[in-house]
Design a protein around this motif. Sequence first.
Motif, PDB file in Angstrom:
ATOM      1  N   ASN A  23       3.128  -2.230  -0.166  1.00  0.00           N
ATOM      2  CA  ASN A  23       1.871  -2.672  -0.765  1.00  0.00           C
ATOM      3  C   ASN A  23       0.959  -3.324   0.249  1.00  0.00           C
ATOM      4  O   ASN A  23       1.513  -3.574   1.435  1.00  0.00           O
ATOM      5  CB  ASN A  23       2.104  -3.550  -2.102  1.00  0.00           C
ATOM      6  CG  ASN A  23       2.686  -5.048  -1.924  1.00  0.00           C
ATOM      7  OD1 ASN A  23       2.488  -5.592  -0.996  1.00  0.00           O
ATOM      8  ND2 ASN A  23       3.776  -5.192  -2.466  1.00  0.00           N
ATOM      9  N   PRO A  24      -0.350  -3.561  -0.188  1.00  0.00           N
ATOM     10  CA  PRO A  24      -1.033  -4.141   0.966  1.00  0.00           C
ATOM     11  C   PRO A  24      -0.614  -5.330   1.711  1.00  0.00           C
ATOM     12  O   PRO A  24      -1.249  -5.773   2.673  1.00  0.00           O
ATOM     13  CB  PRO A  24      -2.391  -4.279   0.130  1.00  0.00           C
ATOM     14  CG  PRO A  24      -2.346  -3.406  -1.089  1.00  0.00           C
ATOM     15  CD  PRO A  24      -0.920  -3.273  -1.284  1.00  0.00           C
ATOM     16  N   CYS A 243      -7.100   5.497   6.280  1.00  0.00           N
ATOM     17  CA  CYS A 243      -6.239   3.961   5.967  1.00  0.00           C
ATOM     18  C   CYS A 243      -4.830   4.112   6.190  1.00  0.00           C
ATOM     19  O   CYS A 243      -4.369   5.207   6.099  1.00  0.00           O
ATOM     20  CB  CYS A 243      -6.912   3.259   4.754  1.00  0.00           C
ATOM     21  SG  CYS A 243      -6.155   4.263   3.263  1.00  0.00           S
ATOM     22  N   ASP A 246      -0.306   1.847   2.917  1.00  0.00           N
ATOM     23  CA  ASP A 246      -0.185   0.686   2.311  1.00  0.00           C
ATOM     24  C   ASP A 246      -1.433   0.191   1.309  1.00  0.00           C
ATOM     25  O   ASP A 246      -1.164  -0.541   0.491  1.00  0.00           O
ATOM     26  CB  ASP A 246       0.707  -0.382   3.043  1.00  0.00           C
ATOM     27  CG  ASP A 246      -0.512  -0.759   4.184  1.00  0.00           C
ATOM     28  OD1 ASP A 246      -1.437   0.063   4.669  1.00  0.00           O
ATOM     29  OD2 ASP A 246      -0.384  -2.121   4.449  1.00  0.00           O
ATOM     30  N   GLN A 247      -2.350   0.919   1.808  1.00  0.00           N
ATOM     31  CA  GLN A 247      -3.723   0.656   1.176  1.00  0.00           C
ATOM     32  C   GLN A 247      -3.879   1.349   0.023  1.00  0.00           C
ATOM     33  O   GLN A 247      -4.686   1.223  -0.759  1.00  0.00           O
ATOM     34  CB  GLN A 247      -4.760   0.698   2.099  1.00  0.00           C
ATOM     35  CG  GLN A 247      -4.949  -0.308   3.296  1.00  0.00           C
ATOM     36  CD  GLN A 247      -4.877  -1.723   2.809  1.00  0.00           C
ATOM     37  OE1 GLN A 247      -5.734  -2.217   2.056  1.00  0.00           O
ATOM     38  NE2 GLN A 247      -3.881  -2.388   3.319  1.00  0.00           N
ATOM     39  N   TYR A 250      -5.137   0.292  -3.636  1.00  0.00           N
ATOM     40  CA  TYR A 250      -6.432  -0.102  -4.067  1.00  0.00           C
ATOM     41  C   TYR A 250      -6.906   0.870  -4.533  1.00  0.00           C
ATOM     42  O   TYR A 250      -7.955   0.798  -5.582  1.00  0.00           O
ATOM     43  CB  TYR A 250      -6.968  -0.673  -2.796  1.00  0.00           C
ATOM     44  CG  TYR A 250      -6.922  -2.117  -2.521  1.00  0.00           C
ATOM     45  CD1 TYR A 250      -7.154  -3.242  -3.362  1.00  0.00           C
ATOM     46  CD2 TYR A 250      -6.022  -2.455  -1.228  1.00  0.00           C
ATOM     47  CE1 TYR A 250      -7.133  -4.689  -2.948  1.00  0.00           C
ATOM     48  CE2 TYR A 250      -5.999  -3.778  -0.785  1.00  0.00           C
ATOM     49  CZ  TYR A 250      -6.212  -4.758  -1.779  1.00  0.00           C
ATOM     50  OH  TYR A 250      -6.217  -6.094  -1.379  1.00  0.00           O
TER      51      TYR A 250
END
Length: 405
Positions: A23-24, A243, A246-247, A250
């Motif tokens: 995750n982020p 990106c 992991d982004q 969003y």
Amino acid sequence: MASAAPEAEKKEEGLEEQEQVVNPWEVSAGKGGIDYDKLVDQFGCQRLDAAIIDRVERLTGRPPHRFLRRGLFFAHRDLNEILDLYEKGEKFYLYTGRGPSSEALHLGHLVPFMFTKYLQDAFKVPLVIQLTDDEKFLWKNLTVEESKRLARENAKDIIACGFDIERTFIFSDFNFVGGAFYENMVKVARCVTYNKVVGIFGFTPEDHIGKSSFPPVQAVPSFPSSFPHLFPGNDQLRCLIPCAIDQDPYFRMTRDVAPRIGYQKPSLIESRFFPALQGENTKMSASDPNSAIYVTDTNKEIKTKVNKYAFSGGQDSVELHRKLGANLEVDVSIKWLNFFLEDDDELENIKKEYKEGKLLTGEVKQILIKVLSEMVERHKRARALVTEEMVDAFMARRPLPNMFG
């Protein structure tokens, strides 16, 4: 009783799945490193295949970036839709960003910006770069003032990558959020329940409310109406976001909300993670400077870090290495050369000779040290030319009349 065994199997599978967290804010791999196939299935994105890469080359009239050729950017969401529009003569814009939590960027931080510069040059499109100084205030032990200072310092490293000032707008959240941008944030926030945001991001009851209120801030640069000084009256302009994967959470949220508030879904092109020197099962960390090469490192520091810390796939003795060769799947020097050595033929030759035991680990590390030292020196020279006035110019709220020219 017949269902007991399947239930046990499910529990075991669940435990295995828990080994990989992406995750982020947290990336932790299972025993064999990140399983990207599982990640693509879990997130619901698509693999980048050779047909798409060939299409990018045909439409742009230039060779695909090595990150594309070598599968380092490996997944996407609706990239073909962006290419369809471009082929018809329609435009789009790019959006990427950086969370400024450290004084200087490491090479892993540079990867998305290097690729974004290629996309900007190849497609001749505008770019917005978000510096989430507010996010770092919320997640890290930083003051507002320090977060804002780091944003400006990081902007200098980003500008040094060579972005076109006539096509690039850099903004920090603390200085920019308001007006149309904030209106879009509120529209997104009203569409996402607390249960939904917990499911996507894993927030807990112990987390302060600033964390659960942040996702709309990163979502709305995907919408052109957030930038009325750039895209007035062009609310349906498509957005492409380069990106790291992991982004993706969003923008899963963003893509779910977009049609409900009258906007186009953003498209994404997503990269693998850049491995720490110690290997893919560890994460680069600002608290461990030996896990990464920074753009401020000296040639001596680069040499020491690579020689001492870069995980080797070579054998324990020269004799055994000559006989068995190296394991390229775990060797960090090879993985880093895969990112940064431009010449495909040279890279393949190094891999072949190392795998066959003709090249020793020390020799491969020397090749990597040379590549990294030259790259960091180039970056230092470029950054030294970036003045405070240039940062102000890139961050000025202004129209970009030649952004599609």
